[in-house]
Design an enzyme around this catalytic site. Sequence first.
Site, PDB file in Angstrom:
ATOM      1  N   THR A 139       0.826  -1.206   0.000  1.00 30.75           N
ATOM      2  CA  THR A 139       0.000   0.000   0.000  1.00 30.75           C
ATOM      3  C   THR A 139       0.859   1.255   0.000  1.00 30.75           C
ATOM      4  O   THR A 139       2.015   1.236   0.448  1.00 30.75           O
ATOM      5  CB  THR A 139      -0.898   0.013   1.250  1.00 30.75           C
ATOM      6  OG1 THR A 139      -1.551   1.281   1.378  1.00 30.75           O
ATOM      7  CG2 THR A 139      -0.082  -0.202   2.521  1.00 30.75           C
ATOM      8  N   ASP A 140       0.283   2.364  -0.457  1.00 28.05           N
ATOM      9  CA  ASP A 140       0.998   3.637  -0.398  1.00 28.05           C
ATOM     10  C   ASP A 140       1.075   4.187   1.019  1.00 28.05           C
ATOM     11  O   ASP A 140       1.846   5.112   1.296  1.00 28.05           O
ATOM     12  CB  ASP A 140       0.367   4.667  -1.342  1.00 28.05           C
ATOM     13  CG  ASP A 140      -1.095   4.963  -1.046  1.00 28.05           C
ATOM     14  OD1 ASP A 140      -1.669   4.359  -0.113  1.00 28.05           O
ATOM     15  OD2 ASP A 140      -1.689   5.780  -1.775  1.00 28.05           O
ATOM     16  N   GLU A 141       0.316   3.622   1.945  1.00 32.21           N
ATOM     17  CA  GLU A 141       0.317   4.138   3.311  1.00 32.21           C
ATOM     18  C   GLU A 141       1.647   3.920   4.027  1.00 32.21           C
ATOM     19  O   GLU A 141       1.925   4.563   5.044  1.00 32.21           O
ATOM     20  CB  GLU A 141      -0.840   3.532   4.111  1.00 32.21           C
ATOM     21  CG  GLU A 141      -2.195   3.908   3.554  1.00 32.21           C
ATOM     22  CD  GLU A 141      -3.329   3.699   4.539  1.00 32.21           C
ATOM     23  OE1 GLU A 141      -3.106   3.844   5.751  1.00 32.21           O
ATOM     24  OE2 GLU A 141      -4.442   3.399   4.085  1.00 32.21           O
ATOM     25  N   TYR A 164      -1.600  -0.417  11.077  1.00 29.15           N
ATOM     26  CA  TYR A 164      -1.765  -1.085   9.789  1.00 29.15           C
ATOM     27  C   TYR A 164      -0.592  -0.802   8.864  1.00 29.15           C
ATOM     28  O   TYR A 164       0.049  -1.721   8.334  1.00 29.15           O
ATOM     29  CB  TYR A 164      -3.068  -0.650   9.120  1.00 29.15           C
ATOM     30  CG  TYR A 164      -3.091  -0.934   7.634  1.00 29.15           C
ATOM     31  CD1 TYR A 164      -2.985  -2.241   7.158  1.00 29.15           C
ATOM     32  CD2 TYR A 164      -3.173   0.099   6.700  1.00 29.15           C
ATOM     33  CE1 TYR A 164      -2.983  -2.507   5.793  1.00 29.15           C
ATOM     34  CE2 TYR A 164      -3.167  -0.161   5.341  1.00 29.15           C
ATOM     35  CZ  TYR A 164      -3.067  -1.467   4.892  1.00 29.15           C
ATOM     36  OH  TYR A 164      -3.052  -1.724   3.546  1.00 29.15           O
ATOM     37  N   LYS A 168       2.403  -3.298   7.298  1.00 29.52           N
ATOM     38  CA  LYS A 168       2.657  -3.484   5.874  1.00 29.52           C
ATOM     39  C   LYS A 168       4.089  -3.062   5.514  1.00 29.52           C
ATOM     40  O   LYS A 168       4.738  -3.711   4.675  1.00 29.52           O
ATOM     41  CB  LYS A 168       1.646  -2.700   5.045  1.00 29.52           C
ATOM     42  CG  LYS A 168       0.236  -3.274   5.068  1.00 29.52           C
ATOM     43  CD  LYS A 168       0.187  -4.700   4.499  1.00 29.52           C
ATOM     44  CE  LYS A 168       0.448  -4.725   3.007  1.00 29.52           C
ATOM     45  NZ  LYS A 168       0.317  -6.107   2.453  1.00 29.52           N
TER      46      LYS A 168
END
Length: 356
Positions: A139-141, A164, A168
Amino acid sequence: MRSNKSETVFVTGGAGFIGSALVRYLIRETDHTVINVDKLTYAGHLESLEPITDSDRYHFVQGDICDKEEIQRLFDEYQPDTVIHLAAESHVDRSIDGSAEFIRTNIVGTHNLLELAKDYYESLEGERKEIFRFLHVSTDEVYGELGNEGFFKETTSYDPRSPYSASKASSDHLARAWFHTYDFPVLITNCSNNYGPYQFPEKLIPVVILKALQGEDIPVYGDGTNVRDWLYVDDHARALFKVAQEGEIGETYNIGGHNEKQNIEVVKEICSILDELRPKATGHYEDQITFVTDRPGHDFRYAIDASKIEEELGWKPEETFESGIKKTVQWYLDNIDWCEAVTENNYSLERLGTAE
């Protein structure tokens, strides 16, 4: 580029939102055999795969990536040519309320899968070994947040802000380490916010639709000015297959939709489409918007620079936000029964939809 011959693809988390879109794409658009390995947690639903379940090239196995013995058995039985790893806990609010399952699945589970896949890879010979790939989907997060300008690039430093995104980021680092340490054929993708049909109603877009239709308040965090880049899920599925087939081993590819929108813009666009497709007897759906207290650590802006995958692999999104969001709203209007079935008895709508 790989040969066009039929291969066997493991998809972990293939009953989830992005995973099921990928499985449907692989069955419909390729001649590959797909082994879908999914634990079937609250967000995994076999109903999302009904359009392709009759295919003799599709096989579902209910399994947990943390279960080493079961995953080892699947490698032994199905002998995959590619592993596309999507299985993950993925909701920011849930990670804030309880991080333990995110650590277990996203970090420990990824470690188990990498270890077993590496051992399997080392047992291969000849062409089978040459073509094997492990695609880790992220993810870009993991990059943290942006200011008003700029874009996340593949070289952007990691700065996760939630349990989260930290989990990741950890799994990304593991995958990258397996490439550098063991010469294991890993690829990594980091995507922007996905939307489209079959998304479990805990994310912003499906819940705005459902709460609007139910006549309830539509919750929006803070003042709604947080910015995200929106990627139609079928475009993402095409990109994942492209990377798995043609990406350079050890490389990372950012996947984005070129659709930066403030959250409040997204909500108002959905309300406008609903006014057109399912008008209320009185008033407008936008009247139901309610601003709620912002969540802890809410990143202000994400935006993806997807030029690398476009220039090197020739992938571009086919859907604009305007075309994709209209398709999405129409799908939910046509599939209210699916929404009721997947949320029945196993999910509270209390915080639904306030997060991306």
